[in-house]
Structure formats: structure tokens, C-alpha cells
Design an enzyme around this catalytic site. Structure first.
Site, PDB file in Angstrom:
ATOM      1  N   HIS A  85       0.312   1.996   6.181  1.00  0.00           N
ATOM      2  CA  HIS A  85      -1.025   1.734   6.716  1.00  0.00           C
ATOM      3  C   HIS A  85      -0.953   1.411   8.203  1.00  0.00           C
ATOM      4  O   HIS A  85      -0.729   0.257   8.583  1.00  0.00           O
ATOM      5  CB  HIS A  85      -1.687   0.589   5.944  1.00  0.00           C
ATOM      6  CG  HIS A  85      -2.201   1.004   4.612  1.00  0.00           C
ATOM      7  ND1 HIS A  85      -3.499   1.413   4.412  1.00  0.00           N
ATOM      8  CD2 HIS A  85      -1.580   1.110   3.413  1.00  0.00           C
ATOM      9  CE1 HIS A  85      -3.661   1.752   3.140  1.00  0.00           C
ATOM     10  NE2 HIS A  85      -2.505   1.578   2.514  1.00  0.00           N
ATOM     11  N   CYS A 134      -1.455   7.071   3.143  1.00  0.00           N
ATOM     12  CA  CYS A 134      -1.095   6.551   1.818  1.00  0.00           C
ATOM     13  C   CYS A 134      -1.381   7.603   0.736  1.00  0.00           C
ATOM     14  O   CYS A 134      -0.735   8.640   0.712  1.00  0.00           O
ATOM     15  CB  CYS A 134      -1.824   5.236   1.560  1.00  0.00           C
ATOM     16  SG  CYS A 134      -1.048   4.224   0.276  1.00  0.00           S
ATOM     17  N   GLY A 159      -6.141   5.103  -1.346  1.00  0.00           N
ATOM     18  CA  GLY A 159      -6.889   4.870  -2.573  1.00  0.00           C
ATOM     19  C   GLY A 159      -5.964   4.580  -3.731  1.00  0.00           C
ATOM     20  O   GLY A 159      -4.736   4.627  -3.600  1.00  0.00           O
ATOM     21  N   GLY A 209       2.031   3.051  -5.228  1.00  0.00           N
ATOM     22  CA  GLY A 209       2.910   3.152  -6.383  1.00  0.00           C
ATOM     23  C   GLY A 209       3.385   4.563  -6.654  1.00  0.00           C
ATOM     24  O   GLY A 209       4.160   4.790  -7.592  1.00  0.00           O
ATOM     25  N   TYR A 210       2.906   5.532  -5.856  1.00  0.00           N
ATOM     26  CA  TYR A 210       3.327   6.922  -5.961  1.00  0.00           C
ATOM     27  C   TYR A 210       3.895   7.345  -4.608  1.00  0.00           C
ATOM     28  O   TYR A 210       3.598   6.750  -3.570  1.00  0.00           O
ATOM     29  CB  TYR A 210       2.155   7.832  -6.338  1.00  0.00           C
ATOM     30  CG  TYR A 210       1.689   7.650  -7.765  1.00  0.00           C
ATOM     31  CD1 TYR A 210       2.086   8.523  -8.773  1.00  0.00           C
ATOM     32  CD2 TYR A 210       0.866   6.591  -8.117  1.00  0.00           C
ATOM     33  CE1 TYR A 210       1.669   8.349 -10.087  1.00  0.00           C
ATOM     34  CE2 TYR A 210       0.438   6.404  -9.421  1.00  0.00           C
ATOM     35  CZ  TYR A 210       0.849   7.291 -10.409  1.00  0.00           C
ATOM     36  OH  TYR A 210       0.443   7.105 -11.708  1.00  0.00           O
ATOM     37  N   GLY A 267      -4.350   4.848  -7.775  1.00  0.00           N
ATOM     38  CA  GLY A 267      -4.059   5.768  -8.851  1.00  0.00           C
ATOM     39  C   GLY A 267      -3.147   6.931  -8.502  1.00  0.00           C
ATOM     40  O   GLY A 267      -2.525   6.994  -7.447  1.00  0.00           O
ATOM     41  N   GLU A 297      -3.240   1.032  10.308  1.00  0.00           N
ATOM     42  CA  GLU A 297      -4.325   0.181  10.802  1.00  0.00           C
ATOM     43  C   GLU A 297      -3.955  -1.299  10.838  1.00  0.00           C
ATOM     44  O   GLU A 297      -4.664  -2.116  11.434  1.00  0.00           O
ATOM     45  CB  GLU A 297      -5.592   0.389   9.973  1.00  0.00           C
ATOM     46  CG  GLU A 297      -5.531  -0.154   8.556  1.00  0.00           C
ATOM     47  CD  GLU A 297      -4.828   0.758   7.562  1.00  0.00           C
ATOM     48  OE1 GLU A 297      -4.803   0.423   6.373  1.00  0.00           O
ATOM     49  OE2 GLU A 297      -4.300   1.816   7.987  1.00  0.00           O
TER      50      GLU A 297
END
Length: 358
Positions: free
Chosen positions: A325, A243, A216, A287-288, A218, A327
Site C-alpha cells: 500500500h 494489492c 479489496g 492473503g493472496y 477475498g 498510500e
């Protein structure tokens, strides 16, 4: 074509060709992927971001809905060297501003040197540089999007594969890609998808065999409810994450996370498995990262380029997470066996005992 302006936090204002009209603001990031633009554009992890494609031609094999990862385009705007008419028309129909005829080499260099930055976009017949700057001035930092989970998560629980005879997975939807659900269904699982802010009572009601936290957008610090769910179930159920899910699991077990300079976004990120010594190629979009996994998790895989954690395993608990990822939509299929390993944790379902303190 309409005028188009891109205002960057670095102070630069770029002029390009407008391919889809509108104004937008968001965090400017880039992907190095040279295929998979449909998957990238429909990946919920790009919510509140402006996506730059480093590959020069985007759209050379059309637009096919069966490749979509969600039901809409998620980046707030799109930048490219050249967009085909078909992709530009798709973005216009989605209401997503698009700009091409940019030197994306310079844009990528700006992000690599200055980090992911705020950005404002203005595209249209009467657009001006000042309009783009005004959007930039209204742009929030990614960590300030405290309710971003509600923008990408299901509103109500849903179930997939109800007739399957495999393990029952409670998947916490923080912006899940459709191919993650498909990967679990293909292995016989029944997948109950819950909103990002589901309660432990919601999850208990389906008597799951595995708790799975999705990818997801943020800052993981803004997903307190998902962190609480991991805390509530980790002693009872196997826990998995991909992730953002890895970051949430780490925070729930005493670890810390931090923002990266410009993140990992592409389909050729090399990952080293510390036990086997094997290097696999992976698809990534984040990004984290986990700064410190804490005392209950150990790092099992690292990124070859910068040593950031790519895999975490539980020390006392049944926990298995990946930063990339597995998948493989889009990208290499080196790590599809992650889903087999996750479902294998569900049988037999015997929680590990926590060693007593000396």
C-alpha cells in the site's frame, strides 16, 4: 464483563473477556502493526475476516474519524490482548464483537503454523463455547465468498475532484481505501470511482487516461468483471493496481494467483526494488499473491522475507502495479512516489505497440 469464546479451526477453544457482544465467524488473521488500528479496522480488505492485533494494547491514542479508511468497521470480530474502553465502545456501536484478555502470542503462533483459519466467536451474558463452535461450523472458506466485492464496492459510479485539471482516472472499486483516492486527488487527478462489476461501456463514458484497480478483500478469482475490464483496456490505456488490484491485473494478462499461508499484514514489510537495489519499508494487507505473472508482465520488486512479487511492470503495455500500500495509511511513506509514476503514464497517452509474432 461478558463471557467470550473463540473457536478455532485448529480445534482450540479460547476463553477471554467480552468487550463488545455478539456472534461472528470469519477467517482468522493477524496484523503486526503497532499503530494504525483505526485505519486497519476500517480497511475494506478485512471484510469476512476476524482480525487479531499482535501488539498488546490497542486504543492508546483514541479513535478519530478523520483516520478512517471507509465508513464502517470491516472485520467481523476483533481479538486483542487489551482493548481500551474507547475502542471497545466504538466496536460495540458498530455491532462488531470484540474479545480481549487473550494471549495473542498463542493466537498468532497458531496462524503462523497452521495458516489463516476459520474461526467462530461468541460474546455475551449467556454465551457458551458451543455457541462459538456453532459459528465456526458455519464459516466459509475465503474463496467461497464469491460475491464479496459487492459487500465493499460503491453501488453507483461517483466522481471526486471534478474541477481538478490533471489526468482522469477510472478507479475500479473492489474495496478501495479512502487514502488511495486522496493520494490521486492530491496530485490533481479527477477520480471516477466505479463498482467492482462495472462494464467497459461505463468506463468508456468518462474517457479516462488511466485505469486503476483498487485493493479489496477475498480471492482475486472472484473478481471476473474487473479482470475483463483490464483485458478490454490494457491495449488502449495505462493500467495500475494496488494489492488485490495487482492480482487482478496479473490474472487479466495471463498470470496466476494463489493463497498464501498466513499473508502479509503489517507496516514493516521490506521490499527490494530489483533495478535500483533499494529496500523500502511498506504497509501490507493481503492473503493472496501472484504466483506467476505470465508473459506480459515482469517482476520489478520482491518481498525480502519470502521473495513473493511486490511490483509488476508491463513488458508490452503501460502497466504498473504494487502488492503493498504506497498510500502509507498507516505506515512508512517510502513509496508515495508510486502515484506520481502512475499519473505520469497518462501523458502522453500513447499505447505501446504489441510486437508481431515471428
Amino acid at each position: 464483563m461478558n463471557p467470550a469464546y473463540v473457536a478455532l479451526e485448529s480445534g482450540h477453544v479460547l476463553e477471554g473477556r467480552g468487550r463488545a457482544p455478539g456472534t461472528a465467524r470469519g477467517e482468522l488473521v493477524f496484523t503486526t502493526a503497532y499503530t494504525g488500528y483505526e485505519e486497519s479496522l476500517t480497511d475494506p480488505s478485512y471484510e469476512e475476516q476476524i482480525l487479531t492485533f499482535s501488539y498488546p494494547l490497542i486504543g492508546n491514542y483514541g479513535v478519530r474519524e478523520e483516520r478512517f479508511e471507509s465508513d464502517r468497521v470491516h472485520p467481523r470480530a476483533v481479538l486483542a490482548r487489551e482493548l481500551t474502553d474507547e475502542v471497545a465502545a466504538w466496536l460495540e456501536a458498530e455491532g462488531v464483537p470484540a474479545v480481549d484478555h487473550l494471549d495473542t502470542r498463542d493466537v498468532v503462533t497458531d496462524v503462523r503454523e497452521g495458516g489463516a483459519m476459520k474461526c467462530g466467536i461468541a460474546v455475551g451474558e449467556h454465551a457458551t463455547p458451543d455457541d462459538a463452535v456453532a459459528e465456526l461450523e458455519r464459516c466459509k472458506a475465503m474463496s467461497d465468498h464469491t460475491e464479496i466485492g459487492s459487500q465493499v464496492s460503491v453501488a453507483e459510479p461517483t466522481v471526486h475532484g471534478a474541477d481538478n485539471d490533471g489526468p482522469t482516472v477510472a478507479l475500479i472499486d473492489c474495496g478501495v481505501k479512502g487514502s488511495i483516492v486522496d493520494s490521486l486527488l492530491a496530485r490533481g487527478a479527477t477520480v471516477h470511482v466505479f463498482p467492482h462489476d462495472a462494464t467497459s461501456a461505463d468506463v468508456d463514458a468518462v474517457d479516462p487516461d488511466v485505469l486503476f484497480v483498487s485493493n479489496g478483500p477475498g480471492d482475486p478469482a472472484n473478481y471476473g468483471a474487473a479482470v475483463s475490464l483490464v483485458e478490454a483496456f490494457v491495449e488502449e490505456l495505462p493500467v495500475a493496481g494496488i494489492c488485490l488490484g495487482q492480482q487482478i491485473v496479473a490474472r487479466a494478462l495471463g498470470g496466476t494467483t494463489e493463497k498464501m499461508t498466513f499473508g502479509h499484514r503489517g507496516v514493516n514489510q521490506p521490499v527490494l526494488d530489483l533495478e535500483s537495489g533499494r529496500v523500502v519499508m511498506t504497509t501490507q494487507n493481503h492473503g493472496y499473491t501472484v504466483a506467476d505473472p505470465g508473459a506480459h508482465l515482469e517482476i520489478s520488486q520482491i518481498n525480502v522475507n519470502d521473495d513473493t512479487p511486490e511490483g509488476l511492470d508491463g513488458i508490452e503495455y503501460d502497466v504498473l502495479t504494487r502488492q503493498y500500500h504506497p498510500e502509507a495509511n498507516p505506515g512508512p511513506e517510502d513509496t508515495l512516489d508510486f502515484f506520481d509514476d502512475v499519473l505520469a503514464m497518462a501523458s502522453p497517452r500513447i499505447p505501446r505497440a504489441i510486437p508481431a509474432d515471428d
